[in-house]
Scaffold this motif. Sequence first.
Motif, mmCIF file in Angstrom:
data_model
loop_
_atom_site.group_PDB
_atom_site.id
_atom_site.type_symbol
_atom_site.label_atom_id
_atom_site.label_comp_id
_atom_site.label_asym_id
_atom_site.label_seq_id
_atom_site.Cartn_x
_atom_site.Cartn_y
_atom_site.Cartn_z
ATOM 1 N N ARG A 57 24.850 65.114 36.481
ATOM 2 C CA ARG A 57 24.627 65.237 37.920
ATOM 3 C C ARG A 57 25.023 66.630 38.400
ATOM 4 O O ARG A 57 26.118 67.105 38.128
ATOM 5 N N MET A 58 24.112 67.267 39.071
ATOM 6 C CA MET A 58 24.348 68.586 39.650
ATOM 7 C C MET A 58 24.007 68.528 41.136
ATOM 8 O O MET A 58 23.214 67.690 41.567
ATOM 9 N N ARG A 59 24.582 69.425 41.863
ATOM 10 C CA ARG A 59 24.298 69.486 43.292
ATOM 11 C C ARG A 59 22.871 69.960 43.498
ATOM 12 O O ARG A 59 22.509 71.062 43.085
#
Length: 339
Positions: A57-59
């Motif tokens: 998960r990345m922004r």
Amino acid sequence: MTSILPCSARGASRRLSTRAFSTTIRAFQPKDSIKPPQPPKPIDDSTSALDYKRSHRMRPPPLPAMDLPRVRSAEEAVTNILYNTPPPSLQPFKKHILNCLVQNEPGVLSRVSGILAGRGFNIDSLVVCRTEIRDLSRMCLVLSGQDGVVEQARRQLEDLVPVWAVLDYTETNVIQRELLLVKVSILGPEYLDEQLAGGPSHDPRKAEASKLEREAALAENFERSAGATTTAAEPQLPPITPSEALRLKHQHLHSISVLSKQFGAKIVDIAENSVIVELTAKTPRVEAFLSLVKPFGILESARTGLMAMPRTPIVKSEEDEGLPADQGSAVDASLLPPG
């Protein structure tokens, strides 16, 4: 006091001998009894996509800025409120190519198409097939819309449980191809209606007149026999001999063959009255080929839709980076590959 010390010494020596014995046994174990590392278990359900997205998960980047319309006057604002019409966006509609990596399980296609249909998107083309991985499928969707709306739909698709990732290839340098199978008549456009009425074999056959047409023909003949004003009859095609039909088929077949070679297509089937041509090219080239073979008479056609794969960038050396690029030089179209 003296009796306690020997007891503690004997206990320490017993523990030491036990540890040494266990270490010796572990050291002399055969190597065959050591199990090699096992491969990971196959993916059986779609929750593995959730674990993958949770671990990676990345922004997400911010949504693309949408051009706001001009400042409205009070009259326009009141009219907008009364009729409840939101201001339209000034962003142009353009074609977007989305590549979805999904879990190979039933119901994934209906969920993806349901989300796009709920947002009002019309899917121009859709190609779905299993990849080299047994549990992974690849979808290539082509749809038209504004950048901001398509990005919102892409993120909503990526939140589905069986979806691993959704990539937007709109601004990426990709290879685009589409497969076309078209059945073309070699008798000519004059016999196209008769071939379509001939059924799956596409043999020229006169369509049977309906009851209404037969009654209209009887009434017309009755009026002519009564001396009414005669109307000009429709010109009928004269019957051709078998030699003329053979010569006509050969000419049309040669023309279709030459046209197919110019487009990089090939004839995959030859029947008595039709041929099937296969073409793999870009979408504009496929549409151009269809428009050129349409005068011969198209009996059937089938297209797979657009498939896309990104190009691999070529790493330039330091010597090549210093050379000036020829941006203004013209390129000879005859030297380019087909497609």
